[in-house]
Design an enzyme around this catalytic site. Structure first.
Site, short mmCIF file in Angstrom:
data_model
loop_
_atom_site.label_atom_id
_atom_site.label_comp_id
_atom_site.label_asym_id
_atom_site.label_seq_id
_atom_site.Cartn_x
_atom_site.Cartn_y
_atom_site.Cartn_z
N ASP A 226 19.85 38.36 -57.86
CA ASP A 226 19.81 39.00 -59.16
C ASP A 226 21.00 39.95 -59.25
O ASP A 226 21.63 40.27 -58.24
CB ASP A 226 18.48 39.75 -59.30
CG ASP A 226 18.35 40.44 -60.65
OD1 ASP A 226 18.80 39.86 -61.66
OD2 ASP A 226 17.82 41.56 -60.69
N THR B 32 21.19 35.88 -63.32
CA THR B 32 20.88 37.13 -64.01
C THR B 32 20.44 36.86 -65.44
O THR B 32 20.87 35.89 -66.07
CB THR B 32 22.10 38.07 -64.00
OG1 THR B 32 21.81 39.24 -64.76
CG2 THR B 32 23.32 37.39 -64.62
N THR C 267 21.30 43.04 -61.89
CA THR C 267 20.94 44.40 -62.22
C THR C 267 19.91 44.93 -61.23
O THR C 267 18.85 44.36 -61.06
CB THR C 267 20.37 44.48 -63.65
OG1 THR C 267 21.30 43.88 -64.54
CG2 THR C 267 20.13 45.91 -64.06
N ASP D 276 12.26 38.41 -61.00
CA ASP D 276 12.79 37.71 -59.83
C ASP D 276 11.69 37.11 -58.95
O ASP D 276 11.99 36.46 -57.96
CB ASP D 276 13.64 38.67 -58.98
CG ASP D 276 14.77 39.30 -59.76
OD1 ASP D 276 15.46 38.56 -60.46
OD2 ASP D 276 14.94 40.53 -59.69
N ASP E 163 21.20 38.99 -67.64
CA ASP E 163 22.16 39.79 -68.40
C ASP E 163 23.16 38.89 -69.11
O ASP E 163 23.20 37.68 -68.92
CB ASP E 163 22.90 40.74 -67.46
CG ASP E 163 23.21 42.06 -68.13
OD1 ASP E 163 23.34 42.06 -69.37
OD2 ASP E 163 23.32 43.08 -67.42
N ARG F 113 35.47 48.70 -65.97
CA ARG F 113 35.27 47.98 -67.23
C ARG F 113 36.09 48.68 -68.29
O ARG F 113 35.90 49.86 -68.59
CB ARG F 113 33.78 47.98 -67.59
CG ARG F 113 32.95 47.27 -66.55
CD ARG F 113 31.49 47.62 -66.66
NE ARG F 113 30.89 47.14 -67.89
CZ ARG F 113 29.69 46.61 -67.98
NH1 ARG F 113 28.97 46.46 -66.89
NH2 ARG F 113 29.19 46.22 -69.12
#
Length: 1065
Positions: free
Chosen positions: A265, A547, A267, A692, A549, A467
């Site tokens: 995973d 993920t 996050t 998960d 995300d 980022r």
């Protein structure tokens, strides 16, 4: 509480949702509520759900809610987390329902005092449970092999019994007749066939020790010891939460040393989901770097004095910034710096409120935005509040209210967001932030050299794994804006091509921008993630990120973890919406991967017909270079179909890194099952949330991280710890040692059993196949229980070929476990052959030595009892010397068990052959005085010595030549360890400079479309100032900087080995 479909339940702030609910009403305006979906998709940012306007009027009126008699017709229970379709019929009208009206089980109510909902799905019908996998009994590959070998051994035992039974029948028929007179047998009752039948069962009983029944007990004891070692490992103890590592099972330890695929995973597993403002570039100058007295850039450490924000009462105390030049520019009134911070305080979708202590609490949908708004707050530009028409900020102590004229929201295509505001002076400004590749195309030509300089800064930021986000603005003419706004209103009212017209107007006004600079936000990785990923890659372990995300977020983390690099030959992105599109994209990706290699494309068709889902290792080896595959959840749903998953698996297995984004919990499990089934590889899944659990249950090994998202993953896991970095030690040290120890244990166990038992087989040819045992009955009883049980257990629990540090420093040592080299069917036959050879030596050397030989006293010594004692003594010493040769790591326990085992044998031998015991139990101890008589003669000891030498010397010679001529990596490092008995000087580790890489926007992907419209509609604004709620329970931002330190341990270790004169790798 038993929740049933149709029940109306009340939830309060920070409560878990127990069922899938239709939101009826809430404490927020217009029936809004905020939820956290971390247990479903791993995201901790808040999401908004809103009730139908008709039901939101019910409020908290219990009597009206009790009379609610609406009827919901909806889809059948399914596992799609992002879709819901249904219709509510109430009061004679019908209202369509979608995912925005539903609160799913597993969510947590946040920043909402209360809400009421009607249960749509409960129990196993909820979408969370539909995504949960089935619990399966997990067994290791060694377990399965052991069961097969035991069956083979049992068949071998039957074959031995048949051979000896046939021999008995023949012997009785040809020779046995001559003994009948002496044995007083009735000639009419004797039958050689029946005698053979009885002999068969007698030998099955005598030779049953070749079937290793005690093996299973010993294996479990060893596994229990390995589990305790994991639990007791202080280097896997996380002091931050006082959490030790935990082995929640004792049956899978050795499989930790055979992992080929890790499914992780993102996050909470790779990252802490904490965004921190680190650096920025304003008007061509970088802020956030620290320089020494010589002007050289240095690392930011705790020794450097951080900027003080004590004068700002609203400052976030956890925020740290080390560059004092930025505060100096703010105090000096630099207009570009002020405009930059003003933009950060205005251009966002953050909501604010004050808690009971008067502190500002920000409700953020995106952690990126939270980091930027928090940075602006600490630097003096504090976002205070908003209404649908205004935004109020505090600029260096002065409250300023801006009129919000337009909100140009983010979406995946625009990759930017903008606000148009009017300041108190009446000026209209457009503030925009987004991906630099998008904004740079819309800059005004007058920007001159600033874009190029800022672009260099962005590349530097991205090279550090930050980022990045570009910042720009535009001054608008009042007349032009009014015309544009009129066209926007017409577009919003249009029926046809509404979205296209609005997008065109956004494009029109977001041009001729003036560049202000760029921001750099750190998505805080867990400590040691980069080093762990690098080390596991060197161990030939493939890491796939699964993920929930967004794609861009996952890509950024991939680059930050060094799973994705700019040195890769290509990164394939699969984003098709239909099975045909996905298949075509996979096909094109494979064509690009192989280029013009026609031999592969021609052979691929034939191969696909014969073995649809088995990847040809030859084909895999023909791939040169590094590739990565990135696939979205909706594309993955099509790729997992029967006619497409072949292409997906082939492409994915030929890529160094695979990232699956926006996947549901069930899809995670399906990906694991796909690799598990068709690659015949050992898999490990690691995660920290309820989303998960399915993946953890499906993999061979499931690892749970006790993070921020509860204990669901830990409770479903086989192993648990607090940080991802401990996975490196779990696999490379504990996993490899467990596999190494178990393999050596099994090899030795089979060897000693065959060496002990087959002596009876050879003796059968010299005793008329009479099922006479060659050993004393007490020796047979105690051999496996006392004499040889503890030494092999000590080796199986404590042995290690190299120490833990070298196991970590040299990940290549892990590969033998992946290839299953240390114990397999071939190794088993070698052990059996070795055991057969030892049994031959143990029997025939004493037999030949005692044949027609007289002792020192002139008496004949070739009696049965002396022969049995000689062989038994030789056997105990031989197997003890053998285990001493097999032991790589000596402890006091090994010495006590091995040499103590021999001492125990002699003490018991002399005791059982003593006059005292014979006097008490004459029928049980018939070997009276034999040990004293036999072992006092020199010839007996010479026979024993000759037997030991003949048994052991071939093994010693073979191992010496093998290590000298064909040393394994383990042999080389072990020799190096012996040469380095003195303490090694500590190698200084200089801070590693991060690679330079292409820029990646950190903003656009971390946001969802629609929040801007919600703000401008005013639905989430309170009419009056209510009592402040408890606010976010979690601290969203932790400013403690993480030190980027990619330690190339393996490179250092191998280079140090190569410099050593004794060992050359």
């Amino acid at each position: 509480m038993n929740v049933k479909v149709g029940d109306i339940i009340k939830l309060e702030n920070n409560q878990f949702v127990a069922a899938d609910l239709l939101l009826l009403s809430s404490s927020e305006p217009h029936g809004l509520c905020y939820i956290e979906t971390a247990e479903l998709d791993g995201e901790t940012n808040l999401k908004v759900r809103h009730a139908l306007s008709l039901t939101s009027e019910l409020g908290a009126d219990i009597s009206r809610l009790a009379k609610f008699d609406g009827i919901v017709v909806c889809e059948a229970p399914n596992n799609k987390l992002d879709k819901f379709t249904g219709v509510l019929s109430w009061k004679g009208s019908k209202h369509s329902l979608n995912n925005e009206k539903i609160i799913l089980r597993g969510c947590v109510l946040r920043n909402t005092s209360w809400c009421f909902g009607m249960v749509i799905f409960a129990g196993p019908d909820t979408k969370l449970m539909q995504n949960s996998g089935k619990t399966k009994f997990k067994r290791t590959s060694i377990d399965r092999l052991m069961n097969t070998l035991v069956l083979w051994i049992f068949g071998f035992l039957i074959c031995l019994g048949i051979i000896l039974a046939i021999g008995n029948s023949i012997w009785e028929n040809q020779v046995g007749d001559k003994f009948r007179t002496f044995l007083f047998w009735n000639e009419g009752k004797k039958n050689s066939v029946f005698s053979g039948f009885l002999t068969f069962w007698s030998y099955i009983i005598i030779l049953n020790t070749v079937v290793p029944i005690s093996l299973y007990v010993s294996v479990e004891v060893i596994r229990l010891g390995h589990s305790y070692f994991i639990n007791w490992d202080r280097k896997m103890y996380y002091s931050g939460k006082a959490t030790p590592a935990q082995a929640r099972t004792t049956t899978l330890n050795e499989e930790l040393g055979q992992i080929e695929y890790v499914f992780s995973d993102k996050t909470g597993t790779l990252t802490e989901n904490i965004m921190t403002f680190k650096k920025c570039s304003i008007n061509g100058r970088i802020y956030g770097e620290v320089h020494d007295v010589l002007g050289q850039k240095t690392d930011m450490t705790k020794k450097k004095e951080a900027v003080g924000f004590s004068v700002n009462p609203q400052a976030d105390r956890t925020f740290q910034f080390f560059d004092h030049h930025l505060m100096e520019s703010i105090k000096m009134g630099d207009p570009k710096v002020h405009e930059f911070l003003r933009l950060l305080a205005l251009c966002h979708t953050v909501m604010s409120e004050e808690n009971s202590a008067g502190e500002l609490i920000y409700q953020v949908q995106s952690p990126d935005e939270g980091a930027l708004v928090t940075a602006a707050k600490n630097l003096g530009f504090i976002f205070k509040s908003r209404t649908p028409e205004t935004i109020t900020i505090e600029e260096l102590g002065t409250l300023v209210t801006y009129q919000l004229l337009a909100f140009l929201d983010f979406n995946n295509f625009r990759k930017r967001m903008s606000v148009i505001v009017r300041n108190p002076e009446g000026q209209i400004k457009l503030y925009s932030k987004g991906a630099d590749t998008i904004l740079f195309e819309r800059l005004h030509p007058s920007n001159e050299d600033l874009p190029a300089l800022t672009s260099d800064h962005l590349s530097e930021f991205a090279g550090e794994g930050l980022r990045t986000l570009a910042i720009a603005y535009r001054d608008l003419d009042d007349k032009y804006f009014k015309e544009w706004h009129k066209m926007l209103e017409d577009a919003n009212a249009a029926i046809d091509e509404r979205d296209e017209r609005i997008a065109g107007l956004y494009e029109e006004i977001e041009r001729d921008l003036m560049l202000l600079g760029a921001t750099a936000v750190e998505d805080k990785l867990q400590e040691g993630v980069i080093e762990t990923v690098t080390s596991l890659s060197l161990a030939n372990i493939k890491i796939w990120v699964l993920t929930g995300d967004k794609q861009e977020t996952a890509i950024n983390i991939g680059y930050a973890c060094n799973m994705l690099t700019d040195d890769m030959n290509d990164v394939f992105i699969i984003a098709g919406n239909t099975a045909v599109e996905v298949r075509e994209e996979l096909r094109k990706a494979k064509e690009n991967l192989f280029g013009q290699n026609r031999s592969f494309s021609n052979g691929h068709v034939v191969f696909e017909k014969k073995q649809p889902l088995e990847l040809d290792s030859v084909v895999e080896e023909t791939v040169t270079g590094d590739y990565a595959l990135i696939i979205n959840g909706h594309s993955l749903a099509h790729a997992l179909e029967n006619d497409v998953k072949n292409d997906l698996l082939e492409l994915a297995c030929m890529c160094k890194t695979v990232v699956c984004c926006r996947v549901t919990p069930l899809q995670k499990a399906q990906v694991v099952e796909l690799v598990k089934k068709h690659r015949n590889a050992v898999t490990l899944a690691i995660g920290d949330g309820a989303n998960d659990v399915s993946m953890i249950k499906s993999a061979h090994i499931g690892v749970g991280i006790s993070g921020q998202e509860g204990l669901q993953a830990v409770l479903a896991s086989d192993y648990a710890f607090a940080q991802f970095r401990y996975l490196q030690r779990l696999l490379l040290v504990h996993g490899r040692w467990s596999y190494f120890r178990m393999c050596k244990f099994l090899c030795y166990f089979f060897y000693k059993n065959f060496a002990f038992t087959l002596v009876h087989f050879w003796f059968g040819f010299f005793c008329g196949f009479s099922a006479q045992t060659v050993y004393d009955q007490w020796f047979i009883t105690l051999y496996n229980i006392v004499y040889t049980s503890l030494p092999v257990l000590a080796m199986g629990i404590f042995d290690q070929d190299v120490n833990d540090q070298n196991s970590m420093d040299c990940p290549q040592l892990y590969k033998p476990g992946q290839l299953n080299l240390l114990f397999n069917k071939h190794k088993f036959f070698i052990c059996v052959t070795h055991g057969i050879y030892t049994s031959l030596v143990l029997f025939f050397i004493p037999y030949g030595a005692f044949y027609n030989v007289a002792g020192e006293d002139g008496q004949h010594i070739a009696d049965y009892q002396s022969f049995a004692v000689t062989m038994a003594t030789s056997l105990v010493i031989v197997v003890s010397v053998q285990i001493a040769l097999d032991t790589s790591y000596w402890t006091i326990i090994n010495h006590v068990f091995i040499w103590g085992g021999i001492a125990t044998y002699f003490s018991i031998l002399f005791t059982m052959h003593s006059n005292g015991l014979f006097g008490i139990f004459p029928s049980q101890f018939p070997f009276v005085g034999n040990a004293r008589h036999s072992l006092t003669q020199k010839c007996i000891w010479l026979v024993i010595l000759l037997t030991i030498v003949a048994s052991v010397m071939p093994v010693v010679a073979f191992r010496f030549l093998k290590v000298d001529l064909f040393p394994t990596l383990s042999d080389q490092i072990r020799q190096w360890q012996k040469a380095q008995k003195k303490a090694r000087p500590l190698r200084s580790r200089k801070p590693q400079t991060r690679r330079s890489s292409s820029r990646r926007s950190g903003y656009a992907f971390a946001h969802q479309e629609g929040y801007g419209e919600l703000i401008t509609s005013g639905k989430n604004m309170r009419a009056k100032n209510p009592p402040p709620t408890s606010g976010l329970e979690k601290t969203l931002y932790n400013s403690t900087s993480w030190i980027e330190n990619l330690c190339k341990k393996t490179t250092d270790t191998v280079s140090s080995f190569s410099q050593d004169k004794t060992v050359k790798l």
